[in-house]
Design a protein around this motif. Structure first.
Motif, short mmCIF file in Angstrom:
data_model
loop_
_atom_site.label_atom_id
_atom_site.label_comp_id
_atom_site.label_asym_id
_atom_site.label_seq_id
_atom_site.Cartn_x
_atom_site.Cartn_y
_atom_site.Cartn_z
N ALA A 5 -40.78 52.34 118.83
CA ALA A 5 -41.12 52.89 117.52
C ALA A 5 -40.09 53.87 117.00
O ALA A 5 -39.72 53.82 115.83
CB ALA A 5 -42.49 53.56 117.59
N ALA A 6 -39.60 54.77 117.83
CA ALA A 6 -38.65 55.79 117.38
C ALA A 6 -37.20 55.38 117.58
O ALA A 6 -36.30 55.98 117.02
CB ALA A 6 -38.91 57.09 118.12
N ALA A 7 -36.97 54.37 118.35
CA ALA A 7 -35.61 54.00 118.72
C ALA A 7 -34.72 53.57 117.56
O ALA A 7 -33.57 54.00 117.49
CB ALA A 7 -35.64 52.92 119.79
N PRO A 8 -35.16 52.72 116.62
CA PRO A 8 -34.24 52.29 115.57
C PRO A 8 -33.65 53.43 114.75
O PRO A 8 -32.46 53.43 114.44
CB PRO A 8 -35.11 51.38 114.69
CG PRO A 8 -36.14 50.85 115.61
CD PRO A 8 -36.42 52.00 116.55
N ALA A 9 -34.44 54.43 114.41
CA ALA A 9 -33.91 55.57 113.65
C ALA A 9 -32.89 56.34 114.46
O ALA A 9 -31.85 56.77 113.94
CB ALA A 9 -35.06 56.48 113.23
N ALA A 10 -33.14 56.52 115.72
CA ALA A 10 -32.21 57.25 116.58
C ALA A 10 -30.91 56.48 116.77
O ALA A 10 -29.83 57.05 116.77
CB ALA A 10 -32.86 57.53 117.93
N LEU A 11 -31.01 55.17 116.89
CA LEU A 11 -29.81 54.36 117.08
C LEU A 11 -28.94 54.34 115.84
O LEU A 11 -27.72 54.23 115.93
CB LEU A 11 -30.20 52.93 117.48
CG LEU A 11 -30.80 52.82 118.86
CD1 LEU A 11 -31.36 51.44 119.08
CD2 LEU A 11 -29.78 53.16 119.92
N ALA A 12 -29.54 54.49 114.69
CA ALA A 12 -28.78 54.52 113.45
C ALA A 12 -27.90 55.76 113.36
O ALA A 12 -26.94 55.79 112.60
CB ALA A 12 -29.73 54.47 112.25
N GLN A 13 -28.20 56.78 114.15
CA GLN A 13 -27.43 58.01 114.12
C GLN A 13 -26.17 57.95 114.95
O GLN A 13 -25.42 58.90 115.01
CB GLN A 13 -28.31 59.18 114.59
CG GLN A 13 -29.48 59.43 113.68
CD GLN A 13 -30.41 60.48 114.22
OE1 GLN A 13 -30.17 61.06 115.28
NE2 GLN A 13 -31.49 60.72 113.52
N GLY A 14 -25.92 56.84 115.65
CA GLY A 14 -24.65 56.71 116.33
C GLY A 14 -24.69 56.51 117.84
O GLY A 14 -23.82 55.89 118.38
N ILE A 21 -37.40 56.09 131.37
CA ILE A 21 -37.66 56.81 132.61
C ILE A 21 -38.96 56.28 133.20
O ILE A 21 -40.00 56.29 132.55
CB ILE A 21 -37.77 58.33 132.37
CG1 ILE A 21 -36.55 58.87 131.63
CG2 ILE A 21 -38.01 59.06 133.68
CD1 ILE A 21 -35.25 58.77 132.37
N VAL A 22 -38.89 55.82 134.44
CA VAL A 22 -40.04 55.26 135.14
C VAL A 22 -40.38 56.18 136.32
O VAL A 22 -39.52 56.41 137.17
CB VAL A 22 -39.73 53.83 135.67
CG1 VAL A 22 -40.93 53.25 136.40
CG2 VAL A 22 -39.31 52.93 134.53
N PRO A 48 -27.59 48.58 124.83
CA PRO A 48 -27.94 48.59 126.25
C PRO A 48 -29.14 49.50 126.52
O PRO A 48 -29.31 50.52 125.86
CB PRO A 48 -26.68 49.14 126.93
CG PRO A 48 -25.93 49.85 125.87
CD PRO A 48 -26.31 49.23 124.56
N VAL A 49 -29.95 49.09 127.47
CA VAL A 49 -31.11 49.88 127.88
C VAL A 49 -30.97 50.14 129.38
O VAL A 49 -30.77 49.22 130.16
CB VAL A 49 -32.43 49.15 127.58
CG1 VAL A 49 -33.62 49.93 128.12
CG2 VAL A 49 -32.59 48.93 126.08
N VAL A 50 -31.08 51.39 129.76
CA VAL A 50 -30.97 51.79 131.16
C VAL A 50 -32.35 52.22 131.64
O VAL A 50 -32.99 53.08 131.03
CB VAL A 50 -29.98 52.96 131.32
CG1 VAL A 50 -29.91 53.42 132.76
CG2 VAL A 50 -28.61 52.56 130.81
N ASP A 72 -33.93 63.03 120.50
CA ASP A 72 -33.33 62.09 119.58
C ASP A 72 -34.01 60.72 119.59
O ASP A 72 -33.58 59.80 118.90
CB ASP A 72 -31.85 61.93 119.88
CG ASP A 72 -31.58 61.51 121.32
OD1 ASP A 72 -32.55 61.22 122.05
OD2 ASP A 72 -30.40 61.49 121.71
N GLY A 73 -35.06 60.58 120.39
CA GLY A 73 -35.78 59.32 120.45
C GLY A 73 -35.13 58.27 121.34
O GLY A 73 -35.56 57.13 121.35
N LEU A 74 -34.10 58.64 122.10
CA LEU A 74 -33.40 57.68 122.93
C LEU A 74 -33.82 57.72 124.40
O LEU A 74 -33.36 56.93 125.20
CB LEU A 74 -31.89 57.89 122.82
CG LEU A 74 -31.32 57.60 121.44
CD1 LEU A 74 -29.86 57.98 121.37
CD2 LEU A 74 -31.51 56.15 121.07
#
Length: 84
Positions: A5-14, A21-22, A48-50, A72-74
């Motif tokens: 949900a929050a990831a696309p906006a954060a990714l747009a920032q660079g 985290i599991v 990429p997703v870690v 930052d939502g990442l």
């Protein structure tokens, strides 16, 4: 799927990577599900997703890592709850 949900906006920032985290040991069912979700989310967003396993202290170590992350939502938290 609340993870993205929050990831696309954060990714747009660079920044171009997500962390999931599991709070469970690697190789378990929660870890496998988090990695499957991470693969699908990464493919959909094109980043990429870690997946990081931070076990111990009844998930307090992982929770502290998420709380202290830059807001930052990442950095995402993966939590599984048992079905009753």
């Amino acid at each position: 799927m609340a993870l993205g949900a929050a990831a696309p906006a954060a990714l747009a920032q660079g920044d171009n990577s997500l962390r999931i985290i599991v709070p469970y040991a690697p190789g378990g069912s929660s870890d496998r599900v988090a990695r499957i979700v991470g693969d699908k989310l990464g493919a959909r967003l094109g980043v990429p997703v870690v997946v990081e396993n931070k076990t111990g202290a009844n998930a307090t170590i992982a929770g502290t890592e998420v709380v202290r992350a830059k807001p930052d939502g990442l950095t995402l938290w993966y939590a599984a709850s048992p079905t009753i």
